[in-house]
Design a protein around this motif. Structure first.
Motif, PDB file in Angstrom:
ATOM      1  N   LEU A   1      -0.646  -8.664  -2.743  1.00  0.00           N
ATOM      2  CA  LEU A   1      -0.159  -8.656  -1.354  1.00  0.00           C
ATOM      3  C   LEU A   1      -1.094  -7.810  -0.494  1.00  0.00           C
ATOM      4  O   LEU A   1      -1.364  -6.647  -0.813  1.00  0.00           O
ATOM      5  N   SER A   2      -1.588  -8.401   0.577  1.00  0.00           N
ATOM      6  CA  SER A   2      -2.427  -7.668   1.511  1.00  0.00           C
ATOM      7  C   SER A   2      -2.081  -8.092   2.931  1.00  0.00           C
ATOM      8  O   SER A   2      -1.374  -9.070   3.145  1.00  0.00           O
ATOM      9  N   GLY A   3      -2.583  -7.346   3.889  1.00  0.00           N
ATOM     10  CA  GLY A   3      -2.302  -7.668   5.281  1.00  0.00           C
ATOM     11  C   GLY A   3      -1.186  -6.809   5.844  1.00  0.00           C
ATOM     12  O   GLY A   3      -1.104  -5.607   5.577  1.00  0.00           O
ATOM     13  N   ARG A   4      -0.309  -7.438   6.620  1.00  0.00           N
ATOM     14  CA  ARG A   4       0.711  -6.702   7.381  1.00  0.00           C
ATOM     15  C   ARG A   4       1.943  -6.371   6.541  1.00  0.00           C
ATOM     16  O   ARG A   4       3.061  -6.791   6.827  1.00  0.00           O
ATOM     17  N   VAL A   5       1.748  -5.613   5.484  1.00  0.00           N
ATOM     18  CA  VAL A   5       2.865  -5.153   4.661  1.00  0.00           C
ATOM     19  C   VAL A   5       2.797  -3.633   4.558  1.00  0.00           C
ATOM     20  O   VAL A   5       1.716  -3.035   4.642  1.00  0.00           O
ATOM     21  N   VAL A   6       3.954  -3.015   4.345  1.00  0.00           N
ATOM     22  CA  VAL A   6       4.005  -1.556   4.282  1.00  0.00           C
ATOM     23  C   VAL A   6       3.239  -1.034   3.078  1.00  0.00           C
ATOM     24  O   VAL A   6       2.481  -0.060   3.166  1.00  0.00           O
ATOM     25  N   GLN A   7       3.415  -1.687   1.932  1.00  0.00           N
ATOM     26  CA  GLN A   7       2.763  -1.234   0.710  1.00  0.00           C
ATOM     27  C   GLN A   7       1.992  -2.391   0.075  1.00  0.00           C
ATOM     28  O   GLN A   7       2.493  -3.058  -0.834  1.00  0.00           O
ATOM     29  N   PRO A   8       0.775  -2.652   0.528  1.00  0.00           N
ATOM     30  CA  PRO A   8      -0.029  -3.694  -0.107  1.00  0.00           C
ATOM     31  C   PRO A   8      -0.393  -3.289  -1.533  1.00  0.00           C
ATOM     32  O   PRO A   8      -0.430  -2.103  -1.863  1.00  0.00           O
ATOM     33  N   GLY A   9      -0.633  -4.273  -2.366  1.00  0.00           N
ATOM     34  CA  GLY A   9      -0.997  -3.966  -3.746  1.00  0.00           C
ATOM     35  C   GLY A   9      -0.667  -5.113  -4.671  1.00  0.00           C
ATOM     36  O   GLY A   9      -0.416  -6.240  -4.240  1.00  0.00           O
ATOM     37  N   GLN A  10      -0.657  -4.809  -5.967  1.00  0.00           N
ATOM     38  CA  GLN A  10      -0.376  -5.820  -6.990  1.00  0.00           C
ATOM     39  C   GLN A  10       1.065  -5.656  -7.475  1.00  0.00           C
ATOM     40  O   GLN A  10       1.471  -4.544  -7.848  1.00  0.00           O
ATOM     41  N   TYR A  11       1.802  -6.754  -7.479  1.00  0.00           N
ATOM     42  CA  TYR A  11       3.191  -6.756  -7.911  1.00  0.00           C
ATOM     43  C   TYR A  11       3.370  -7.824  -8.987  1.00  0.00           C
ATOM     44  O   TYR A  11       3.199  -9.009  -8.717  1.00  0.00           O
TER      45      TYR A  11
END
Length: 420
Positions: A243-253
């Motif tokens: 997850l990248s872009g306009r998220v509070v906590q980008p990263g791998q989930y």
């Protein structure tokens, strides 16, 4: 949907990239169990688990292994596609940095299954940190007796070579990768013949993604039924969603295949600026984009395809209502224009003209006819380029016009010299 750490279960533990720490957390236990099985039993196990390739296409890994001819008198090879050049994609690099031995263990098991004595890990040259870590892990595996002329005293000869790519996106295509490994210019080959019979050095070759091979030790330990219990029937197992872009906590989930973006956004803390979601990519920049209407689409191979896109590399780039869809597509198209290998006319010329037209539009110099010209260009590239790069280049263009044609029309109505 809770996080389901399988591939990422060692992330955050004490230096899991070191072999002693890896062994303390079930490391190489799957290899020992695999060596007690026959190669054909291993192939059947991976087939029964329905492990689908995590590199983007989702082809069943067990079927790839089964395609390798036996008793043909030729050497067999296992090649790991760790090029990871898709914009927005970031899951193979974290996996290699945090847990390189899971990849090495999966490679050794794959070599045993397809009767190969030599494997190659192809890592893009810019990822110097990952190259160093994987190279060191391979050296540790040799020192511990997992690699070499008689791995674990089981009579299995297995060597691994870590190869640095030169940073060409096209080498993420498996046959272009093979040409690059052979010292040639990285360009896709005509298929058939396929790598399973005529791959590296014209010998039978399995080409698998990092995530695919790293999953194999867990399947050996847990069994096919355990793996199929996670995710939907046609796309079982877990996926590392980037997850990248306009998220509070980008990263791998890491979550079961079939998790929705709505669920992933909850895990990531929601939209970062308090704005409404506008558009997003389900599998990287080469996949047709989705909108907020697709928040509840299960993110697995079959469900995403049914909704009109591709699960791809599970690279989810998220944009809000203040972001320009036209500018995003323009940036992606410029990337594909630069990375086209030039072998075929549709991709070489089509990406050039698409980038040129989008450049005019975002700088307020486009015309209403340019929008239809972009669609016409896409029709002449899609399905006509030598490999999937051309298809990937035009997919976001066509889908963005489908969902946000008004955004394009607003730009071409601006006076000459205006900007988006």
């Amino acid at each position: 949907m809770p996080l389901t750490p399988v591939l990422t279960k060692r992330f955050g533990t004490n230096q899991p990239w070191k072999i002693d720490n890896y062994e303390a957390l079930d490391g190489y236990t799957g290899l020992r169990k695999a060596l007690a099985m026959t190669p054909d039993e291993l192939i059947s196990l991976v087939k029964d688990a329905t492990l689908r390739g995590r590199g983007g296409a989702g082809f069943p890994a067990g079927m790839k292994w089964q395609f390798i001819p036996q008793d043909d008198g030729k050497p067999h090879y296992v090649v790991v596609n760790a090029d990871e050049g898709e914009p927005g994609t970031c899951r193979d690099l974290p996996l290699m940095m945090n847990d390189p031995h899971s990849l090495i263990e999966g490679i050794i098991i794959a070599c045993y299954a397809v009767r190969s004595q030599h494997a190659f890990i192809y890592i893009r040259g810019e990822a110097v940190h990952a190259i160093r870590r994987v190279t060191r892990a391979v050296r540790e595996a040799y020192d511990k007796g997992y690699l070499g002329p008689d791995a674990l005293g089981a009579g299995l000869a297995c060597d691994i070579t870590v190869h640095n790519g030169a940073g060409a996106y096209i080498c993420g295509e498996e046959t272009a990768l093979l040409d690059s490994l052979e010292g040639k210019r990285g360009q896709p080959r005509l298929k058939p013949p396929f790598p399973a019979t005529n791959g590296l050095y014209d010998a039978p070759t399995v080409v698998n993604n990092v995530g695919s091979l790293a999953s194999v030790p867990y399947i050996v330990l847990g069994g096919a039924d355990w793996f199929r219990d996670m995710g939907p029937e046609g796309s079982p197992g877990t996926s590392i969603y980037s997850l990248s872009g306009r998220v509070v906590q980008p990263g791998q989930y890491e979550a079961p295949m079939g998790t929705t973006l709505r669920e992933l956004l909850e895990l990531a803390g929601g939209m970062s600026r308090g704005k409404e979601l506008k558009f997003w990519t389900p599998g990287g920049s080469s996949t047709p984009m989705f909108t907020r209407e697709h928040l509840d689409i299960p993110l697995d191979f079959d469900s995403v395809a049914k909704a009109g896109s591709m699960n791809g590399t599970s690279a989810i780039m998220i944009f809000d209502e203040d972001d320009s869809v036209v500018r995003a597509v323009w940036k992606w198209t410029k990337f594909y224009e630069h990375e086209s290998c030039g072998k075929c006319t549709p991709c070489r010329e089509g990406c050039y003209w698409a980038a040129l037209i989008l450049d005019r539009i975002v700088h307020g110099q486009g015309t209403p006819e340019d929008i239809d010209t972009l669609l016409d260009l896409g029709d002449n590239i899609l399905g006509r380029s030598f490999c999937a790069l051309g298809d990937g280049a035009v997919s976001p263009i066509a889908s963005s016009i489908q969902h946000f044609r008004a955004d394009y029309e607003a730009l071409v109505r601006q006076p000459v010299g205006a900007t988006a």
